[in-house]
Motif scaffolding. Structure first.
Motif, PDB file in Angstrom:
ATOM      1  N   LEU A  10     -25.311   5.107  -0.819  1.00  0.00           N
ATOM      2  CA  LEU A  10     -25.076   3.723  -0.405  1.00  0.00           C
ATOM      3  C   LEU A  10     -25.846   3.330   0.847  1.00  0.00           C
ATOM      4  O   LEU A  10     -25.761   2.179   1.282  1.00  0.00           O
ATOM      5  CB  LEU A  10     -23.577   3.494  -0.176  1.00  0.00           C
ATOM      6  CG  LEU A  10     -22.690   3.681  -1.407  1.00  0.00           C
ATOM      7  CD1 LEU A  10     -21.217   3.651  -1.006  1.00  0.00           C
ATOM      8  CD2 LEU A  10     -22.980   2.615  -2.446  1.00  0.00           C
ATOM      9  N   GLU A  11     -26.597   4.263   1.417  1.00  0.00           N
ATOM     10  CA  GLU A  11     -27.352   3.957   2.639  1.00  0.00           C
ATOM     11  C   GLU A  11     -28.348   2.825   2.378  1.00  0.00           C
ATOM     12  O   GLU A  11     -29.197   2.910   1.490  1.00  0.00           O
ATOM     13  CB  GLU A  11     -28.104   5.185   3.125  1.00  0.00           C
ATOM     14  CG  GLU A  11     -27.220   6.290   3.682  1.00  0.00           C
ATOM     15  CD  GLU A  11     -26.633   5.951   5.047  1.00  0.00           C
ATOM     16  OE1 GLU A  11     -27.056   4.935   5.637  1.00  0.00           O
ATOM     17  OE2 GLU A  11     -25.759   6.703   5.513  1.00  0.00           O
ATOM     18  N   GLY A  12     -28.232   1.743   3.138  1.00  0.00           N
ATOM     19  CA  GLY A  12     -29.144   0.614   3.009  1.00  0.00           C
ATOM     20  C   GLY A  12     -28.888  -0.285   1.809  1.00  0.00           C
ATOM     21  O   GLY A  12     -29.650  -1.223   1.557  1.00  0.00           O
ATOM     22  N   ILE A  13     -27.822  -0.031   1.068  1.00  0.00           N
ATOM     23  CA  ILE A  13     -27.527  -0.806  -0.146  1.00  0.00           C
ATOM     24  C   ILE A  13     -26.687  -2.040   0.198  1.00  0.00           C
ATOM     25  O   ILE A  13     -25.652  -1.945   0.847  1.00  0.00           O
ATOM     26  CB  ILE A  13     -26.791   0.060  -1.178  1.00  0.00           C
ATOM     27  CG1 ILE A  13     -27.705   1.182  -1.681  1.00  0.00           C
ATOM     28  CG2 ILE A  13     -26.295  -0.794  -2.354  1.00  0.00           C
ATOM     29  CD1 ILE A  13     -28.945   0.708  -2.405  1.00  0.00           C
ATOM     30  N   GLN A  14     -27.142  -3.202  -0.274  1.00  0.00           N
ATOM     31  CA  GLN A  14     -26.428  -4.464  -0.055  1.00  0.00           C
ATOM     32  C   GLN A  14     -25.745  -4.975  -1.325  1.00  0.00           C
ATOM     33  O   GLN A  14     -24.834  -5.790  -1.257  1.00  0.00           O
ATOM     34  CB  GLN A  14     -27.402  -5.530   0.444  1.00  0.00           C
ATOM     35  CG  GLN A  14     -28.104  -5.184   1.746  1.00  0.00           C
ATOM     36  CD  GLN A  14     -29.199  -6.172   2.067  1.00  0.00           C
ATOM     37  OE1 GLN A  14     -29.121  -7.356   1.748  1.00  0.00           O
ATOM     38  NE2 GLN A  14     -30.267  -5.699   2.705  1.00  0.00           N
ATOM     39  N   LEU A  15     -26.219  -4.511  -2.489  1.00  0.00           N
ATOM     40  CA  LEU A  15     -25.665  -4.947  -3.773  1.00  0.00           C
ATOM     41  C   LEU A  15     -25.521  -3.743  -4.687  1.00  0.00           C
ATOM     42  O   LEU A  15     -26.482  -2.998  -4.899  1.00  0.00           O
ATOM     43  CB  LEU A  15     -26.581  -5.986  -4.432  1.00  0.00           C
ATOM     44  CG  LEU A  15     -26.301  -6.343  -5.897  1.00  0.00           C
ATOM     45  CD1 LEU A  15     -24.923  -6.983  -6.060  1.00  0.00           C
ATOM     46  CD2 LEU A  15     -27.395  -7.270  -6.448  1.00  0.00           C
ATOM     47  N   VAL A  16     -24.306  -3.545  -5.214  1.00  0.00           N
ATOM     48  CA  VAL A  16     -24.069  -2.504  -6.212  1.00  0.00           C
ATOM     49  C   VAL A  16     -23.757  -3.198  -7.533  1.00  0.00           C
ATOM     50  O   VAL A  16     -22.835  -4.016  -7.614  1.00  0.00           O
ATOM     51  CB  VAL A  16     -22.906  -1.575  -5.811  1.00  0.00           C
ATOM     52  CG1 VAL A  16     -22.671  -0.523  -6.899  1.00  0.00           C
ATOM     53  CG2 VAL A  16     -23.185  -0.894  -4.481  1.00  0.00           C
ATOM     54  N   VAL A  17     -24.545  -2.868  -8.549  1.00  0.00           N
ATOM     55  CA  VAL A  17     -24.363  -3.436  -9.884  1.00  0.00           C
ATOM     56  C   VAL A  17     -23.796  -2.356 -10.799  1.00  0.00           C
ATOM     57  O   VAL A  17     -24.370  -1.264 -10.912  1.00  0.00           O
ATOM     58  CB  VAL A  17     -25.694  -3.959 -10.451  1.00  0.00           C
ATOM     59  CG1 VAL A  17     -25.503  -4.466 -11.871  1.00  0.00           C
ATOM     60  CG2 VAL A  17     -26.251  -5.056  -9.562  1.00  0.00           C
ATOM     61  N   PHE A  18     -22.683  -2.658 -11.449  1.00  0.00           N
ATOM     62  CA  PHE A  18     -22.016  -1.695 -12.318  1.00  0.00           C
ATOM     63  C   PHE A  18     -22.197  -2.051 -13.787  1.00  0.00           C
ATOM     64  O   PHE A  18     -22.161  -3.220 -14.165  1.00  0.00           O
ATOM     65  CB  PHE A  18     -20.504  -1.672 -12.023  1.00  0.00           C
ATOM     66  CG  PHE A  18     -20.129  -1.111 -10.694  1.00  0.00           C
ATOM     67  CD1 PHE A  18     -19.911   0.249 -10.523  1.00  0.00           C
ATOM     68  CD2 PHE A  18     -19.987  -1.950  -9.593  1.00  0.00           C
ATOM     69  CE1 PHE A  18     -19.555   0.758  -9.279  1.00  0.00           C
ATOM     70  CE2 PHE A  18     -19.628  -1.452  -8.350  1.00  0.00           C
ATOM     71  CZ  PHE A  18     -19.413  -0.099  -8.187  1.00  0.00           C
ATOM     72  N   ASP A  19     -22.350  -1.033 -14.601  1.00  0.00           N
ATOM     73  CA  ASP A  19     -22.125  -1.148 -16.029  1.00  0.00           C
ATOM     74  C   ASP A  19     -20.611  -1.206 -16.231  1.00  0.00           C
ATOM     75  O   ASP A  19     -19.851  -0.862 -15.321  1.00  0.00           O
ATOM     76  CB  ASP A  19     -22.738   0.071 -16.721  1.00  0.00           C
ATOM     77  CG  ASP A  19     -22.374   0.146 -18.184  1.00  0.00           C
ATOM     78  OD1 ASP A  19     -22.658  -0.813 -18.920  1.00  0.00           O
ATOM     79  OD2 ASP A  19     -21.797   1.176 -18.590  1.00  0.00           O
ATOM     80  N   LEU A  20     -20.174  -1.624 -17.419  1.00  0.00           N
ATOM     81  CA  LEU A  20     -18.732  -1.758 -17.656  1.00  0.00           C
ATOM     82  C   LEU A  20     -18.189  -0.624 -18.525  1.00  0.00           C
ATOM     83  O   LEU A  20     -17.522   0.282 -18.039  1.00  0.00           O
ATOM     84  CB  LEU A  20     -18.442  -3.114 -18.307  1.00  0.00           C
ATOM     85  CG  LEU A  20     -16.966  -3.434 -18.591  1.00  0.00           C
ATOM     86  CD1 LEU A  20     -16.137  -3.423 -17.313  1.00  0.00           C
ATOM     87  CD2 LEU A  20     -16.853  -4.767 -19.320  1.00  0.00           C
ATOM     88  N   ASP A  21     -18.516  -0.649 -19.811  1.00  0.00           N
ATOM     89  CA  ASP A  21     -17.975   0.332 -20.756  1.00  0.00           C
ATOM     90  C   ASP A  21     -18.531   1.723 -20.470  1.00  0.00           C
ATOM     91  O   ASP A  21     -19.746   1.928 -20.440  1.00  0.00           O
ATOM     92  CB  ASP A  21     -18.339  -0.061 -22.185  1.00  0.00           C
ATOM     93  CG  ASP A  21     -17.824  -1.436 -22.560  1.00  0.00           C
ATOM     94  OD1 ASP A  21     -16.785  -1.500 -23.232  1.00  0.00           O
ATOM     95  OD2 ASP A  21     -18.452  -2.436 -22.175  1.00  0.00           O
ATOM     96  N   GLY A  22     -17.638   2.678 -20.271  1.00  0.00           N
ATOM     97  CA  GLY A  22     -18.061   4.046 -20.009  1.00  0.00           C
ATOM     98  C   GLY A  22     -18.323   4.344 -18.557  1.00  0.00           C
ATOM     99  O   GLY A  22     -18.530   5.502 -18.190  1.00  0.00           O
ATOM    100  N   THR A  23     -18.333   3.295 -17.720  1.00  0.00           N
ATOM    101  CA  THR A  23     -18.561   3.469 -16.281  1.00  0.00           C
ATOM    102  C   THR A  23     -17.310   3.092 -15.496  1.00  0.00           C
ATOM    103  O   THR A  23     -16.786   3.888 -14.716  1.00  0.00           O
ATOM    104  CB  THR A  23     -19.754   2.614 -15.814  1.00  0.00           C
ATOM    105  OG1 THR A  23     -20.928   3.013 -16.525  1.00  0.00           O
ATOM    106  CG2 THR A  23     -19.989   2.774 -14.316  1.00  0.00           C
ATOM    107  N   LEU A  24     -16.842   1.871 -15.700  1.00  0.00           N
ATOM    108  CA  LEU A  24     -15.620   1.409 -15.049  1.00  0.00           C
ATOM    109  C   LEU A  24     -14.402   1.581 -15.942  1.00  0.00           C
ATOM    110  O   LEU A  24     -13.304   1.853 -15.458  1.00  0.00           O
ATOM    111  CB  LEU A  24     -15.747  -0.069 -14.655  1.00  0.00           C
ATOM    112  CG  LEU A  24     -16.873  -0.429 -13.675  1.00  0.00           C
ATOM    113  CD1 LEU A  24     -16.832  -1.931 -13.389  1.00  0.00           C
ATOM    114  CD2 LEU A  24     -16.762   0.362 -12.383  1.00  0.00           C
TER     115      LEU A  24
END
Length: 223
Positions: A10-24
């Motif tokens: 997460l160092e230097g990260i301003q936006l985290v984009v997630f997949d849905l199915d199988g990830t969350l």
């Protein structure tokens, strides 16, 4: 008491984009139930949850196509079969779907740090809001994007770049989090950092073979 150090991913990260199915979320039980209901309506044999688990990730139409091929009915009208599947899935998109361990903690911690959160899935847009609301996840995401929102979808990088542009974050400050080779490829092609989890749906292949920048066993490790 000093705050816990940020995870290196997460160092230097301003936006985290997630997949849905199988990830969350583990959505296979409801997807498989809808597939089997559609097959029954077409007087075809059911395929079951275990088989469907290896077919998820490329959108619902591809899921139905793979089911028809598996029962030797690839000559059936795919559009019609897909419509039947969508009918059944709309009736119960969140009956047995569950959030994976560690997901809520990760979303809460990222939001508390002021990191922008987005969601990009190949699932049809119409199902995103009802499922997120059912699982009490909708308030975490600044933007969500379904597989039918643009002319292309993952592994094409266009959805990721679209989200980054909308939220005014440079790709180099974005992290793509997913469970499949399509997520890793999309992130890499978009210039995002990539992070993968091993427990999702990757067509029976280890996602580590796609060489994401970071692997974690649970998203709770990001907290």
């Amino acid at each position: 008491m000093p705050s816990r150090a940020i995870h290196p991913a997460l160092e230097g990260i301003q936006l985290v984009v997630f997949d849905l199915d199988g990830t969350l979320i583990d959505s296979v039980p409801d997807l498989a139930a809808a597939v089997d209901s559609a097959l029954r309506d077409m007087a075809l044999p059911e395929v079951g949850e275990a088989a469907a688990r290896d077919w998820v990730g490329n959108g619902s139409r591809k899921l139905v196509e793979r089911a028809l091929q598996a029962v030797g009915a690839q000559d059936r009208n795919l559009d019609g079969a897909h419509d039947i599947f969508l009918h059944h899935y709309r009736l119960a998109p969140c009956r047995a779907t569950r959030v994976y361990p560690g997901v809520r903690d990760a979303l809460e911690a990222l939001a508390a740090r002021g990191v922008a959160l987005g969601l990009i899935t190949n699932k049809p847009t119409a199902f995103i809001a009802p499922i997120l609301a059912c699982l009490d996840l909708e308030h975490y995401f600044a933007l969500t994007l379904g597989g039918d929102a643009l002319s292309t979808r993952k592994p094409d990088p266009a959805p990721l770049l679209h989200l980054a542009e909308r939220l005014e974050v440079a790709p180099s400050a974005c992290l793509m989090v997913g469970d499949s080779r399509h997520d890793v490829e999309a992130g890499r092609r978009a210039g995002f950092r990539t992070l993968a989890v091993p427990y999702g749906y990757n067509h029976g292949e280890p996602v580590s073979a796609s060489e994401p920048d970071v692997m974690v066993e649970s998203l709770g490790e990001l907290v």
